[in-house]
Design a protein around this motif. Structure first.
Motif, PDB file in Angstrom:
ATOM      1  N   ILE A   1      -1.700  -3.267   6.537  1.00  0.00           N
ATOM      2  CA  ILE A   1      -1.350  -2.293   5.491  1.00  0.00           C
ATOM      3  C   ILE A   1      -2.606  -1.928   4.708  1.00  0.00           C
ATOM      4  O   ILE A   1      -3.266  -2.805   4.134  1.00  0.00           O
ATOM      5  CB  ILE A   1      -0.263  -2.857   4.545  1.00  0.00           C
ATOM      6  N   ASN A   2      -2.921  -0.639   4.672  1.00  0.00           N
ATOM      7  CA  ASN A   2      -4.118  -0.154   3.984  1.00  0.00           C
ATOM      8  C   ASN A   2      -3.764   1.064   3.133  1.00  0.00           C
ATOM      9  O   ASN A   2      -2.600   1.467   3.045  1.00  0.00           O
ATOM     10  CB  ASN A   2      -5.194   0.243   4.998  1.00  0.00           C
ATOM     11  N   GLY A   3      -4.790   1.650   2.525  1.00  0.00           N
ATOM     12  CA  GLY A   3      -4.662   2.934   1.846  1.00  0.00           C
ATOM     13  C   GLY A   3      -3.634   2.965   0.738  1.00  0.00           C
ATOM     14  O   GLY A   3      -3.440   2.008  -0.001  1.00  0.00           O
ATOM     15  N   LYS A   4      -2.939   4.109   0.634  1.00  0.00           N
ATOM     16  CA  LYS A   4      -2.034   4.311  -0.491  1.00  0.00           C
ATOM     17  C   LYS A   4      -0.819   3.394  -0.432  1.00  0.00           C
ATOM     18  O   LYS A   4      -0.262   3.036  -1.471  1.00  0.00           O
ATOM     19  CB  LYS A   4      -1.595   5.775  -0.569  1.00  0.00           C
ATOM     20  N   LEU A   5      -0.416   2.981   0.768  1.00  0.00           N
ATOM     21  CA  LEU A   5       0.704   2.046   0.881  1.00  0.00           C
ATOM     22  C   LEU A   5       0.315   0.690   0.303  1.00  0.00           C
ATOM     23  O   LEU A   5       1.113   0.050  -0.391  1.00  0.00           O
ATOM     24  CB  LEU A   5       1.118   1.907   2.347  1.00  0.00           C
ATOM     25  N   GLN A   6      -0.885   0.269   0.578  1.00  0.00           N
ATOM     26  CA  GLN A   6      -1.383  -0.989   0.014  1.00  0.00           C
ATOM     27  C   GLN A   6      -1.426  -0.921  -1.514  1.00  0.00           C
ATOM     28  O   GLN A   6      -1.026  -1.856  -2.210  1.00  0.00           O
ATOM     29  CB  GLN A   6      -2.776  -1.298   0.567  1.00  0.00           C
ATOM     30  N   LYS A   7      -1.892   0.216  -2.031  1.00  0.00           N
ATOM     31  CA  LYS A   7      -1.952   0.378  -3.486  1.00  0.00           C
ATOM     32  C   LYS A   7      -0.563   0.336  -4.118  1.00  0.00           C
ATOM     33  O   LYS A   7      -0.374  -0.227  -5.205  1.00  0.00           O
ATOM     34  CB  LYS A   7      -2.648   1.696  -3.844  1.00  0.00           C
ATOM     35  N   ALA A   8       0.417   0.922  -3.441  1.00  0.00           N
ATOM     36  CA  ALA A   8       1.786   0.915  -3.964  1.00  0.00           C
ATOM     37  C   ALA A   8       2.309  -0.509  -4.067  1.00  0.00           C
ATOM     38  O   ALA A   8       2.952  -0.892  -5.058  1.00  0.00           O
ATOM     39  CB  ALA A   8       2.699   1.756  -3.077  1.00  0.00           C
ATOM     40  N   ILE A   9       2.023  -1.332  -3.049  1.00  0.00           N
ATOM     41  CA  ILE A   9       2.489  -2.725  -3.061  1.00  0.00           C
ATOM     42  C   ILE A   9       1.776  -3.524  -4.149  1.00  0.00           C
ATOM     43  O   ILE A   9       2.413  -4.256  -4.922  1.00  0.00           O
ATOM     44  CB  ILE A   9       2.268  -3.376  -1.676  1.00  0.00           C
ATOM     45  N   ILE A  10       0.461  -3.395  -4.220  1.00  0.00           N
ATOM     46  CA  ILE A  10      -0.327  -4.203  -5.162  1.00  0.00           C
ATOM     47  C   ILE A  10      -0.030  -3.830  -6.607  1.00  0.00           C
ATOM     48  O   ILE A  10       0.195  -4.710  -7.454  1.00  0.00           O
ATOM     49  CB  ILE A  10      -1.836  -4.050  -4.877  1.00  0.00           C
ATOM     50  N   TYR A  11       0.006  -2.526  -6.902  1.00  0.00           N
ATOM     51  CA  TYR A  11       0.065  -2.105  -8.300  1.00  0.00           C
ATOM     52  C   TYR A  11       1.461  -1.725  -8.797  1.00  0.00           C
ATOM     53  O   TYR A  11       1.755  -1.901  -9.987  1.00  0.00           O
ATOM     54  CB  TYR A  11      -0.900  -0.938  -8.528  1.00  0.00           C
ATOM     55  N   ALA A  12       2.328  -1.211  -7.927  1.00  0.00           N
ATOM     56  CA  ALA A  12       3.642  -0.762  -8.389  1.00  0.00           C
ATOM     57  C   ALA A  12       4.752  -1.768  -8.100  1.00  0.00           C
ATOM     58  O   ALA A  12       5.789  -1.745  -8.760  1.00  0.00           O
ATOM     59  CB  ALA A  12       4.002   0.579  -7.750  1.00  0.00           C
ATOM     60  N   ILE A  13       4.549  -2.653  -7.117  1.00  0.00           N
ATOM     61  CA  ILE A  13       5.561  -3.667  -6.803  1.00  0.00           C
ATOM     62  C   ILE A  13       5.118  -5.038  -7.319  1.00  0.00           C
ATOM     63  O   ILE A  13       5.849  -5.695  -8.059  1.00  0.00           O
ATOM     64  CB  ILE A  13       5.847  -3.702  -5.290  1.00  0.00           C
ATOM     65  N   ALA A  14       3.908  -5.476  -6.940  1.00  0.00           N
ATOM     66  CA  ALA A  14       3.390  -6.754  -7.449  1.00  0.00           C
ATOM     67  C   ALA A  14       2.882  -6.630  -8.886  1.00  0.00           C
ATOM     68  O   ALA A  14       2.647  -7.638  -9.555  1.00  0.00           O
ATOM     69  CB  ALA A  14       2.277  -7.270  -6.542  1.00  0.00           C
ATOM     70  N   LEU A  15       2.714  -5.396  -9.369  1.00  0.00           N
ATOM     71  CA  LEU A  15       2.302  -5.125 -10.758  1.00  0.00           C
ATOM     72  C   LEU A  15       1.021  -5.863 -11.152  1.00  0.00           C
ATOM     73  O   LEU A  15       0.953  -6.528 -12.192  1.00  0.00           O
ATOM     74  CB  LEU A  15       3.429  -5.481 -11.733  1.00  0.00           C
ATOM     75  N   VAL A  16       0.016  -5.760 -10.299  1.00  0.00           N
ATOM     76  CA  VAL A  16      -1.290  -6.343 -10.601  1.00  0.00           C
ATOM     77  C   VAL A  16      -1.960  -5.499 -11.677  1.00  0.00           C
ATOM     78  O   VAL A  16      -2.145  -4.295 -11.498  1.00  0.00           O
ATOM     79  CB  VAL A  16      -2.159  -6.423  -9.330  1.00  0.00           C
TER      80      VAL A  16
END
Length: 601
Positions: free
Chosen positions: A313-328
């Motif tokens: 998982i890379n790119g914008k999908l990775q960002k969605a997981i890290i910042y919008a789901i895991a809330l880093v």
């Protein structure tokens, strides 16, 4: 307010969330509680304000914009070391500490024109708007202020109370920027428009609730469990966070975050192959037992590395997981795979408990409403409340190892076995000189008021509560993730057809102003709409109670941390639980379920 009772088991200073949780928990054990706040409202640094009170708060912060850098002639002398009735006295520095916790405040009000203004009124309002100010006099700023107040007041026929308040506030803001010259001309055309904007908001003041430390409740978080178990949740109402988005730098659009199997396969913003990768990861994160081999391989590596190598998982999908789901909230490299998985699992398990949302927003104002619910529970159990009651001194024993009580500004003495207080009540000598990133952090914040929702996907309801994140982006010059929470009348935070958006980002540079760290995100939010009505920037300090030196502070005083930079409320609850065990012992139950009358049941 004067009390006959002067002896209590516990004195609690400040009505912030952590202190209020403790007040309710202690009162439920049958102990006597005196809960004091020097402000005339609940919540302390967690407070929510109607529009009129927000303007007062802004004015207070600006009364002395270098309050942290100079001593005033009328500042009260330090009482440290003085003896009162044979007891040692140390100063409470609540007002000074509260002012020091806010920096770089800037408020923008944008001109509008009332719908009720006729063409004749317009000619009166906007005729000859240039005013020449002759500053060669003894009190030049006072003269300039009075002159402009009169000039603006004369343009409104029979100005209402809110019009007068709007004029006063506008002129106070205007004169702050006047140059130190002998004379100059001021065009008040924009001031006339700003007065109309301010007046409209002041007329609807009670429909606004400006949250200084905006928070959400995780649907399966510890706070929700405590509210349900203790029965205190019945004092509150909530609205679910319906939608989450990630700002996509390449397309300059807000992409909806898919949170269910249906969402994943119905969205057009994710390629089919990425949908399969995402479902594989979400299934893995939701499994009851994580494969130990995966944790052994990736557990201490960055979360980002596991997503790339294990799930491709890379790119914008990775960002969605890290910042919008895991809330880093910070640098993704600092978050381990174990922590990232824990955050992701917590988010996913929160879905479905109260509908499709993972978070709840308290109606009428965030954490301050939760704090007031705990205060109400304390009062029901016999706790006594004194608001607008400044505390001036702590009274200590001879060797200063024990606190004996407090003295209020009006001279009342109260004694207790324990004193619990928010950070601003702590004496400055009790603070460790080793304050660092672990104990003190700064968050840059902004509050944006608009006539249209800045975040709105096609087919979505305008009034839905929304959350969005702006991931770090070199293209948009965003160094750390910026979080945005958009509210509407559905949250009882603003009037109908008005929208309130909170923005926040962790700051590593305390001296850098909040505007420079958030304005890129604000530009994205307002790019395709008319100018906002209001925009407030400020930088907020968060100090953990661990900054207090335990070898100096009296051993029966407990400090409570400031609101932190995180979105949820589990942190202050955990702190309150630990403090409760310390002062009440492990045998006492923390906020037990209420006894139910068998007849009522």
């Amino acid at each position: 307010m004067s009390l006959e009772q002067t002896e209590f088991d516990y004195i609690i200073l400040g009505t912030g969330l952590t202190e209020s949780i403790l007040a309710a928990a202690i009162a439920k054990t049958g102990k006597s509680v005196l809960h004091v706040d020097d402000a005339d409202y609940y919540g302390g640094k967690w407070a929510s304000h109607p529009f009129g009170d927000l303007l007062k708060w802004i004015k207070t912060q600006r009364l002395d914009d270098d309050i942290t850098n100079k001593e005033t002639n009328d500042a009260p002398p330090s009482l440290n070391g003085l003896s009162i009735d044979g007891k040692h006295a140390v100063t409470v520095n609540a007002l000074k500490a509260r002012n020091e916790s806010i920096r770089h405040l800037s408020f923008f009000c944008y001109p509008t024109e009332s719908d009720n203004i006729t063409e004749d009124d317009k000619s009166t309002l906007y005729s000859d708007t240039n005013i020449l100010l002759d500053m060669n006099r003894e009190s030049p700023l006072g003269y300039a202020r009075d002159t402009i107040v009169k000039a603006l007041s004369d343009r409104f026929t029979n100005p209402s109370k809110t019009t007068k308040e709007a004029i006063e506030f506008e002129v106070d803001q205007l004169v702050l920027g006047f140059p130190p010259t002998s004379s100059f001309s001021v065009d008040i055309k924009d001031s006339i428009g700003r007065v109309q904007t301010l007046k409209e908001a002041l007329d609807a003041s009670r429909h606004y609730n400006f949250d200084l430390s905006p928070k959400l409740l995780s649907c399966r978080g510890d706070m929700v469990e405590v509210l349900i178990k203790s029965g205190i949740g019945r004092y509150l109402e909530f609205k679910g966070l319906e939608e989450s988005y990630v700002f996509e730098a390449e397309s300059q659009t807000f992409d909806k975050v898919p949170i269910s199997k249906e969402d994943v396969f119905s969205t057009d913003s994710i390629a089919l192959i990425d949908k399969r990768k995402l479902m594989r990861f979400l299934t893995f994160a939701m499994s009851d037992e994580i494969d130990p081999a995966v944790l052994e391989t990736y557990g201490n590596q960055p979360f980002k590395t596991m997503l790339e190598e294990k799930f491709k998982i890379n790119g914008k999908l990775q960002k969605a997981i890290i910042y919008a789901i895991a809330l880093v909230h910070d640098d993704a490299e600092k978050v381990s795979a174990s922590e990232g998985l824990e955050r992701t699992t917590a988010y996913l398990k929160s879905l479905g408990r109260f509908g499709r949302c993972a978070f709840l927003r308290p109606l009428y104002g965030g954490a301050s409403e939760v704090a007031q619910a705990f205060c109400r529970a304390c009062a029901v159990q016999g706790g006594i409340y004194m608001l607008n009651q400044p505390v001036e001194k702590f009274l200590l024993n001879e060797d200063r190892s024990q606190a004996l009580g407090i003295v209020t500004r009006d001279g009342q003495h109260f004694t207790s076995k324990w004193i619990i207080g928010s950070m601003e009540y702590m004496n400055e000598e009790w603070f460790s000189k080793q304050a660092d990133e672990e104990t003190t952090r700064w968050t840059s914040r902004a509050i944006l008021i608009t006539n249209e929702p800045p975040i709105l996907a096609e087919g979505s309801e305008k009034e839905n509560i929304r959350f969005s994140v702006f991931p770090p982006s070199e293209q948009d010059d965003i160094a750390k993730p910026i979080f945005a929470l958009q509210l509407s009348i559905e949250s009882m935070s603003c009037p109908r057809n008005k929208y309130m958006t909170y923005l926040s980002v962790i700051s590593d540079e305390p001296e850098r102003d909040a505007k420079s760290e958030l304005e890129k995100a604000v530009e994205k939010l307002t790019k395709n709409s008319e100018k906002p009505l209001f925009l407030l920037y400020y930088k907020q300090r968060s100090q953990k109670s661990s900054v207090i030196a335990t070898d100096i502070i009296p051993n029966n005083i407990i400090a409570c941390s400031d609101p932190d930079e995180l979105l949820d409320l589990d942190g202050p609850l955990s702190e309150a639980q630990k403090a409760f065990i310390r002062c009440c012992g492990e045998d006492e139950e923390f906020l037990p379920a209420p006894e139910v009358d068998p007849d009522l049941e």
